[in-house]
Design a protein around this motif. Sequence first.
Motif, PDB file in Angstrom:
ATOM      1  N   LEU A 143       0.826  -1.209   0.000  1.00 47.63           N
ATOM      2  CA  LEU A 143       0.000   0.000   0.000  1.00 47.63           C
ATOM      3  C   LEU A 143       0.860   1.259   0.000  1.00 47.63           C
ATOM      4  CD1 LEU A 143      -2.814   1.271   0.206  1.00 47.63           C
ATOM      5  CD2 LEU A 143      -2.638   1.050   2.696  1.00 47.63           C
ATOM      6  N   ASP A 144       1.920   1.270   0.812  1.00 46.76           N
ATOM      7  CA  ASP A 144       2.790   2.455   0.865  1.00 46.76           C
ATOM      8  C   ASP A 144       3.454   2.709  -0.488  1.00 46.76           C
ATOM      9  OD1 ASP A 144       2.117   2.753   3.492  1.00 46.76           O
ATOM     10  OD2 ASP A 144       3.886   1.694   4.271  1.00 46.76           O
ATOM     11  N   VAL A 145       3.973   1.650  -1.104  1.00 45.86           N
ATOM     12  CA  VAL A 145       4.698   1.818  -2.367  1.00 45.86           C
ATOM     13  C   VAL A 145       3.766   2.251  -3.494  1.00 45.86           C
ATOM     14  CG1 VAL A 145       6.059   0.609  -4.113  1.00 45.86           C
ATOM     15  CG2 VAL A 145       6.480   0.186  -1.685  1.00 45.86           C
ATOM     16  N   ILE A 146       2.644   1.594  -3.651  1.00 48.18           N
ATOM     17  CA  ILE A 146       1.746   1.872  -4.782  1.00 48.18           C
ATOM     18  C   ILE A 146       1.034   3.207  -4.606  1.00 48.18           C
ATOM     19  CG2 ILE A 146      -0.283   1.017  -6.016  1.00 48.18           C
ATOM     20  CD1 ILE A 146       0.644  -1.797  -5.366  1.00 48.18           C
ATOM     21  N   ASP A 147       0.717   3.562  -3.357  1.00 48.75           N
ATOM     22  CA  ASP A 147       0.057   4.849  -3.138  1.00 48.75           C
ATOM     23  C   ASP A 147       0.982   6.004  -3.518  1.00 48.75           C
ATOM     24  OD1 ASP A 147      -1.982   6.540  -2.365  1.00 48.75           O
ATOM     25  OD2 ASP A 147      -1.219   6.707  -0.319  1.00 48.75           O
ATOM     26  N   GLN A 148       2.257   5.894  -3.192  1.00 50.97           N
ATOM     27  CA  GLN A 148       3.205   6.941  -3.585  1.00 50.97           C
ATOM     28  C   GLN A 148       3.382   6.982  -5.111  1.00 50.97           C
ATOM     29  OE1 GLN A 148       6.860   6.357  -1.436  1.00 50.97           O
ATOM     30  NE2 GLN A 148       5.900   6.661   0.576  1.00 50.97           N
ATOM     31  N   ALA A 149       3.374   5.810  -5.743  1.00 52.32           N
ATOM     32  CA  ALA A 149       3.579   5.769  -7.198  1.00 52.32           C
ATOM     33  C   ALA A 149       2.384   6.315  -7.963  1.00 52.32           C
ATOM     34  CB  ALA A 149       3.869   4.338  -7.636  1.00 52.32           C
ATOM     35  N   THR A 150       1.169   6.143  -7.458  1.00 46.22           N
ATOM     36  CA  THR A 150      -0.037   6.576  -8.167  1.00 46.22           C
ATOM     37  C   THR A 150      -0.501   7.965  -7.754  1.00 46.22           C
ATOM     38  OG1 THR A 150      -1.410   5.465  -6.505  1.00 46.22           O
ATOM     39  CG2 THR A 150      -0.837   4.211  -8.479  1.00 46.22           C
TER      40      THR A 150
END
Length: 333
Positions: A143-150
């Motif tokens: 969640l942390d990684v994908i939220d920052q990427a999107t």
Amino acid sequence: MAAATIASIAFLILALVIVLGAIKIVPQGREYTVERFGRYTRTLKPGISFLTPFIEGVGRRINMMEQVLDVPRQDVITKDNVSVQVDAIVFIQVMDAAAAAYRVTNLDYAITQLTMTNLRTVVGNMELDEVLSQRDQINTRLLDVIDQATSPWGVKVARIEIKDLQPPPDITNAMARQMKAERERRAVITEADGEKQAAITVAEGAKQAAILQAEGRREAAFRDAEARERAAGAEAEATKLVSDAIASGDVNAINYFVALKYVEAFAKLAESPQQKTVIVPADMGSLVGSIAGIGELVKSIQSDSPPPRPPQPAPQPRPPQPPRATAVPRAGS
């Protein structure tokens, strides 16, 4: 005339088309982008809006509600070189319609691919046992990684959930055997602990019983000793009284002892379970005289007056004669 009528009808139809093209109704949960000659100008919110005919048009229709994307199943190699099949689901919501429309070509496909690559990265850095037991940690890291990427795409990733983790069949069988062995070990340990506690409880009970029995025997011995002491005291007191009576010349004391022993011996003879008959002496005169002497002795002890005169000497016993006995049958013989 007919040509004018046709032209009027054509003009009305064209006007109607222009008016309908200029009026836009945006449903709830949606947002439309407006483009002027192909360039983004503004975003239409839910409700009715008006566009400039032939100049402005609707560019993209963006769904602003929360959406669920299904991440396809894929094979992931863990840190300890075990192949695991993993799939997941992603919950997203578009926050900026313009960014979601013009900063990424295919939003759903982009988020799906991004989730798949990061899922391989996160699971690949963990061992199999950690992957199977720490799903919450995997979800949080993804969640942390994908939220920052999107975030530049105007999308908010609400949550990511690992839907299924499936190890190879041989690993699954080995895990099942391991779990069975662990359960059996726990069962054996639990049973041994139960037997241990039972043995301790039985030993404690035997110990308490032995202590109580010892205390009971000690108390009984103390009571017996006390009873014997009191009996001895009473016997001594009786002997002293008889001795005093004999010293004062009272022959009835001697008769008392003789009669007492005679009665006790006769009672024991009568109580014997082996006897079918009881031998009763024919000459009962001496016994009667002894009993009379006992009565005189009791009266003399209870009286507070001076001791009475010595009694007359008892008649001389007759010479021994051959024993005569009468057989008296016992009851029940």
